[in-house]
Design a protein around this motif. Sequence first.
Motif, PDB file in Angstrom:
ATOM      1  N   TYR A 125       2.258  15.312  -5.390  1.00  0.00           N
ATOM      2  CA  TYR A 125       2.055  15.013  -3.968  1.00  0.00           C
ATOM      3  C   TYR A 125       1.550  13.579  -3.793  1.00  0.00           C
ATOM      4  O   TYR A 125       2.012  12.845  -2.914  1.00  0.00           O
ATOM      5  CB  TYR A 125       1.060  16.037  -3.416  1.00  0.00           C
ATOM      6  CG  TYR A 125       0.766  15.919  -1.952  1.00  0.00           C
ATOM      7  CD1 TYR A 125       1.736  16.186  -1.001  1.00  0.00           C
ATOM      8  CD2 TYR A 125      -0.496  15.567  -1.512  1.00  0.00           C
ATOM      9  CE1 TYR A 125       1.460  16.088   0.352  1.00  0.00           C
ATOM     10  CE2 TYR A 125      -0.788  15.475  -0.163  1.00  0.00           C
ATOM     11  CZ  TYR A 125       0.198  15.734   0.761  1.00  0.00           C
ATOM     12  OH  TYR A 125      -0.086  15.633   2.098  1.00  0.00           O
ATOM     13  N   ASN A 180       3.103  14.427   7.258  1.00  0.00           N
ATOM     14  CA  ASN A 180       1.938  15.314   7.256  1.00  0.00           C
ATOM     15  C   ASN A 180       0.658  14.504   7.059  1.00  0.00           C
ATOM     16  O   ASN A 180      -0.333  14.676   7.759  1.00  0.00           O
ATOM     17  CB  ASN A 180       2.091  16.345   6.132  1.00  0.00           C
ATOM     18  CG  ASN A 180       0.851  17.193   5.978  1.00  0.00           C
ATOM     19  OD1 ASN A 180       0.527  18.004   6.846  1.00  0.00           O
ATOM     20  ND2 ASN A 180       0.117  16.987   4.895  1.00  0.00           N
ATOM     21  N   ARG A 181       0.705  13.589   6.095  1.00  0.00           N
ATOM     22  CA  ARG A 181      -0.486  12.783   5.802  1.00  0.00           C
ATOM     23  C   ARG A 181      -0.831  11.862   6.981  1.00  0.00           C
ATOM     24  O   ARG A 181      -1.993  11.631   7.287  1.00  0.00           O
ATOM     25  CB  ARG A 181      -0.212  11.966   4.537  1.00  0.00           C
ATOM     26  CG  ARG A 181      -1.419  11.367   3.921  1.00  0.00           C
ATOM     27  CD  ARG A 181      -2.273  12.424   3.252  1.00  0.00           C
ATOM     28  NE  ARG A 181      -3.477  11.850   2.715  1.00  0.00           N
ATOM     29  CZ  ARG A 181      -4.407  12.522   2.077  1.00  0.00           C
ATOM     30  NH1 ARG A 181      -4.281  13.825   1.889  1.00  0.00           N
ATOM     31  NH2 ARG A 181      -5.467  11.935   1.622  1.00  0.00           N
ATOM     32  N   GLY A 227      -8.544  22.248   0.761  1.00  0.00           N
ATOM     33  CA  GLY A 227      -7.179  22.033   0.270  1.00  0.00           C
ATOM     34  C   GLY A 227      -6.865  20.555   0.320  1.00  0.00           C
ATOM     35  O   GLY A 227      -5.804  20.112   0.754  1.00  0.00           O
ATOM     36  N   GLY A 238      -6.526  18.318  -2.127  1.00  0.00           N
ATOM     37  CA  GLY A 238      -5.738  17.662  -3.172  1.00  0.00           C
ATOM     38  C   GLY A 238      -6.531  16.511  -3.785  1.00  0.00           C
ATOM     39  O   GLY A 238      -7.765  16.530  -3.799  1.00  0.00           O
ATOM     40  N   ASP A 266     -11.097  22.052  -3.055  1.00  0.00           N
ATOM     41  CA  ASP A 266      -9.761  22.451  -3.507  1.00  0.00           C
ATOM     42  C   ASP A 266      -9.919  23.550  -4.544  1.00  0.00           C
ATOM     43  O   ASP A 266     -10.923  23.617  -5.253  1.00  0.00           O
ATOM     44  CB  ASP A 266      -8.985  21.263  -4.083  1.00  0.00           C
ATOM     45  CG  ASP A 266      -7.482  21.465  -3.963  1.00  0.00           C
ATOM     46  OD1 ASP A 266      -6.850  20.853  -3.069  1.00  0.00           O
ATOM     47  OD2 ASP A 266      -6.924  22.270  -4.760  1.00  0.00           O
ATOM     48  N   ASP A 294     -12.025  28.556  -3.185  1.00  0.00           N
ATOM     49  CA  ASP A 294     -10.867  29.104  -2.476  1.00  0.00           C
ATOM     50  C   ASP A 294     -11.205  29.130  -0.976  1.00  0.00           C
ATOM     51  O   ASP A 294     -12.289  29.599  -0.601  1.00  0.00           O
ATOM     52  CB  ASP A 294     -10.645  30.531  -3.008  1.00  0.00           C
ATOM     53  CG  ASP A 294      -9.377  31.170  -2.483  1.00  0.00           C
ATOM     54  OD1 ASP A 294      -8.957  30.855  -1.353  1.00  0.00           O
ATOM     55  OD2 ASP A 294      -8.808  31.997  -3.222  1.00  0.00           O
ATOM     56  N   LEU A 295     -10.285  28.670  -0.138  1.00  0.00           N
ATOM     57  CA  LEU A 295     -10.483  28.708   1.322  1.00  0.00           C
ATOM     58  C   LEU A 295     -11.030  30.043   1.805  1.00  0.00           C
ATOM     59  O   LEU A 295     -11.889  30.099   2.683  1.00  0.00           O
ATOM     60  CB  LEU A 295      -9.134  28.437   2.012  1.00  0.00           C
ATOM     61  CG  LEU A 295      -9.051  28.746   3.507  1.00  0.00           C
ATOM     62  CD1 LEU A 295      -9.631  27.599   4.320  1.00  0.00           C
ATOM     63  CD2 LEU A 295      -7.606  29.010   3.936  1.00  0.00           C
ATOM     64  N   VAL A 342      -5.286  21.344   6.189  1.00  0.00           N
ATOM     65  CA  VAL A 342      -4.019  20.649   6.432  1.00  0.00           C
ATOM     66  C   VAL A 342      -3.065  20.909   5.261  1.00  0.00           C
ATOM     67  O   VAL A 342      -3.420  20.671   4.097  1.00  0.00           O
ATOM     68  CB  VAL A 342      -4.277  19.138   6.628  1.00  0.00           C
ATOM     69  CG1 VAL A 342      -2.969  18.395   6.863  1.00  0.00           C
ATOM     70  CG2 VAL A 342      -5.225  18.919   7.798  1.00  0.00           C
ATOM     71  N   ALA A 343      -1.867  21.391   5.594  1.00  0.00           N
ATOM     72  CA  ALA A 343      -0.834  21.719   4.605  1.00  0.00           C
ATOM     73  C   ALA A 343      -1.372  22.679   3.547  1.00  0.00           C
ATOM     74  O   ALA A 343      -1.103  22.525   2.362  1.00  0.00           O
ATOM     75  CB  ALA A 343      -0.264  20.449   3.965  1.00  0.00           C
ATOM     76  N   LEU A 344      -2.154  23.635   3.990  1.00  0.00           N
ATOM     77  CA  LEU A 344      -2.743  24.608   3.060  1.00  0.00           C
ATOM     78  C   LEU A 344      -2.413  26.052   3.449  1.00  0.00           C
ATOM     79  O   LEU A 344      -2.121  26.874   2.572  1.00  0.00           O
ATOM     80  CB  LEU A 344      -4.269  24.402   3.010  1.00  0.00           C
ATOM     81  CG  LEU A 344      -5.133  25.542   2.456  1.00  0.00           C
ATOM     82  CD1 LEU A 344      -4.673  25.988   1.077  1.00  0.00           C
ATOM     83  CD2 LEU A 344      -6.583  25.114   2.371  1.00  0.00           C
TER      84      LEU A 344
HETATM   85  C1  LIG Z   1       0.051  20.088  -0.096  1.00  0.00           C
HETATM   86  S1  LIG Z   1      -1.616  19.842  -0.597  1.00  0.00           S
HETATM   87  C2  LIG Z   1      -2.351  19.197   0.890  1.00  0.00           C
HETATM   88  C3  LIG Z   1      -3.306  18.037   0.651  1.00  0.00           C
HETATM   89  C4  LIG Z   1      -3.947  17.471   1.938  1.00  0.00           C
HETATM   90  N1  LIG Z   1      -4.660  18.515   2.671  1.00  0.00           N
HETATM   91  C5  LIG Z   1      -2.897  16.854   2.834  1.00  0.00           C
HETATM   92  O1  LIG Z   1      -2.429  17.532   3.763  1.00  0.00           O
HETATM   93  O2  LIG Z   1      -2.512  15.710   2.614  1.00  0.00           O
HETATM   94  C6  LIG Z   1      -2.273  21.523  -0.628  1.00  0.00           C
HETATM   95  C7  LIG Z   1      -3.592  21.663  -1.413  1.00  0.00           C
HETATM   96  O3  LIG Z   1      -4.158  22.953  -1.152  1.00  0.00           O
HETATM   97  C8  LIG Z   1      -4.735  23.450  -2.348  1.00  0.00           C
HETATM   98  N2  LIG Z   1      -4.861  24.907  -2.202  1.00  0.00           N
HETATM   99  C9  LIG Z   1      -3.870  25.844  -2.255  1.00  0.00           C
HETATM  100  N3  LIG Z   1      -4.386  27.075  -2.035  1.00  0.00           N
HETATM  101  C10 LIG Z   1      -5.733  26.907  -1.815  1.00  0.00           C
HETATM  102  C11 LIG Z   1      -6.796  27.803  -1.491  1.00  0.00           C
HETATM  103  N4  LIG Z   1      -6.590  29.124  -1.381  1.00  0.00           N
HETATM  104  N5  LIG Z   1      -8.048  27.290  -1.313  1.00  0.00           N
HETATM  105  C12 LIG Z   1      -8.269  25.955  -1.445  1.00  0.00           C
HETATM  106  N6  LIG Z   1      -7.294  25.058  -1.750  1.00  0.00           N
HETATM  107  C13 LIG Z   1      -6.048  25.527  -1.929  1.00  0.00           C
HETATM  108  C14 LIG Z   1      -3.780  22.980  -3.414  1.00  0.00           C
HETATM  109  O4  LIG Z   1      -4.413  22.975  -4.686  1.00  0.00           O
HETATM  110  C15 LIG Z   1      -3.398  21.577  -2.911  1.00  0.00           C
HETATM  111  O5  LIG Z   1      -4.246  20.585  -3.462  1.00  0.00           O
END
Ligand SMILES: C[S@@+](CC[C@H](N)C(=O)[O-])C[C@H]1O[C@@H](n2cnc3c(N)ncnc32)[C@H](O)[C@@H]1O
Length: 268
Positions: free
Chosen positions: A22, A56-57, A79, A81, A105, A130-131, A158-160
Motif C-alpha cells: 500500500y 482514498n489517502r 487501521g 498501516g 493497527d 484489533d478495531l 479509513v479503508a478498514l
Molecule cells: C488499506 S489499509 C488503510 C491504511 C490507512 N487507514 C489509509 O486509509 O490510508 C488497511 C489497514 O487496516 C489494518 N486492519 C485490517 N483489519 C484490522 C482490524 N480488525 N483492526 C485494526 N486494523 C486492521 C490492516 O493491517 C491495514 O494496515
Amino acid sequence: MERPSWVPDGVDVERPSAARVYDHYLGGLHNFAADRAMAAAAVADWPELPRIMQANRAFLRRAVRHLADQGIDQFLDIGSGIPTVGNVHEVAQAVRPDARVVYVDIDPVAVAHSRALLADDPRTGVVQADLVDVDGVLGAPATRSLLDLSRPVGLLVVALLHFVGDERRPADVLARYREALAPGSHLVISHASADGAPDRAGEHQSLYRRTATPMTMRTRDEVAGLLDGFTLVEPGLVFLPQWRPDDPSAPLTAPERFTGYAAVGRRD
Ligand SMILES: C[S@@+](CC[C@H](N)C(=O)[O-])C[C@H]1O[C@@H](n2cnc3c(N)ncnc32)[C@H](O)[C@@H]1O
C-alpha cells in the motif's frame, strides 16, 4: 540485500507485506522489491488500483485537515498501516502544532514499522490492536497517555471496515466507540464498494485473498447503516473524490469508478 536502518529487527523484507504494498501505491519509500513485485502483478490486472488508493489517502488528508480546522487536536487512527506519505500527524500538526495522534493497527509488520518511524515523536503513539477490541484500543497505555477522552477526538477508520465481516458486527463496534467518545467527536470512514463498478468486484476480493484478510464489499445502504447514530457533515456519504474536493470547480469524471464511499459523522 537492501535493508535500511528504519527496518525493525525480525521483519522479513523478502516477503510482501500488505502495508508496504500500500505504501508503494501511495508513492512512499517504505517498501521493498518483493512488495513492488506484488503491487506490479495487481496493477497488471487492474490498472486503476493506485489511483483508487491515492484517492482514498487524499480523502483521509482532507478529512483530517477539516477536523483540525474545526478545532480537533487529537486523533485515533485505527487501521493506520504504515504512517506514510502525508500521514495523519503531519497533516493535523500543520494546522494544530500540538495535535496528538495514536496509530492503531492489527498487523505486526505495520506496527513494527510505525514504532520505528515514530520513535522520536512524543506526540504520537502506536498500538497493536484489533478495531473490534474497543476496550483494548481505548485502554491501551499510549491511548490513555496521549488522548484526553473527555474532549472531542477525531476517530479515523479509513479503508478498514471492508476487512471487518458482518459476523464481527461492525455497526455495534462503531456504536461502542461513539458512546465512549465525548460529544463533538467525529468519525471518519471510507469503505470499498462495487456499487459504481460491478465489473471490478471480483478483482477487489481476489486481490485480498492473497493476504490474510478477506474483503467484504458493501452497498451504499449497508455503509450508511454503519454510520447510524452519527450526524453526517456535508456533503454526506459520497464517492471518495466527491468529499469536499480541494478544488470544487475541477471536473470529476466517473467518481464511482473509485469504488469507495467516504463520510464524516459527528457524535452529538
Ligand atoms: C488499506 S489499509 C488503510 C491504511 C490507512 N487507514 C489509509 O486509509 O490510508 C488497511 C489497514 O487496516 C489494518 N486492519 C485490517 N483489519 C484490522 C482490524 N480488525 N483492526 C485494526 N486494523 C486492521 C490492516 O493491517 C491495514 O494496515
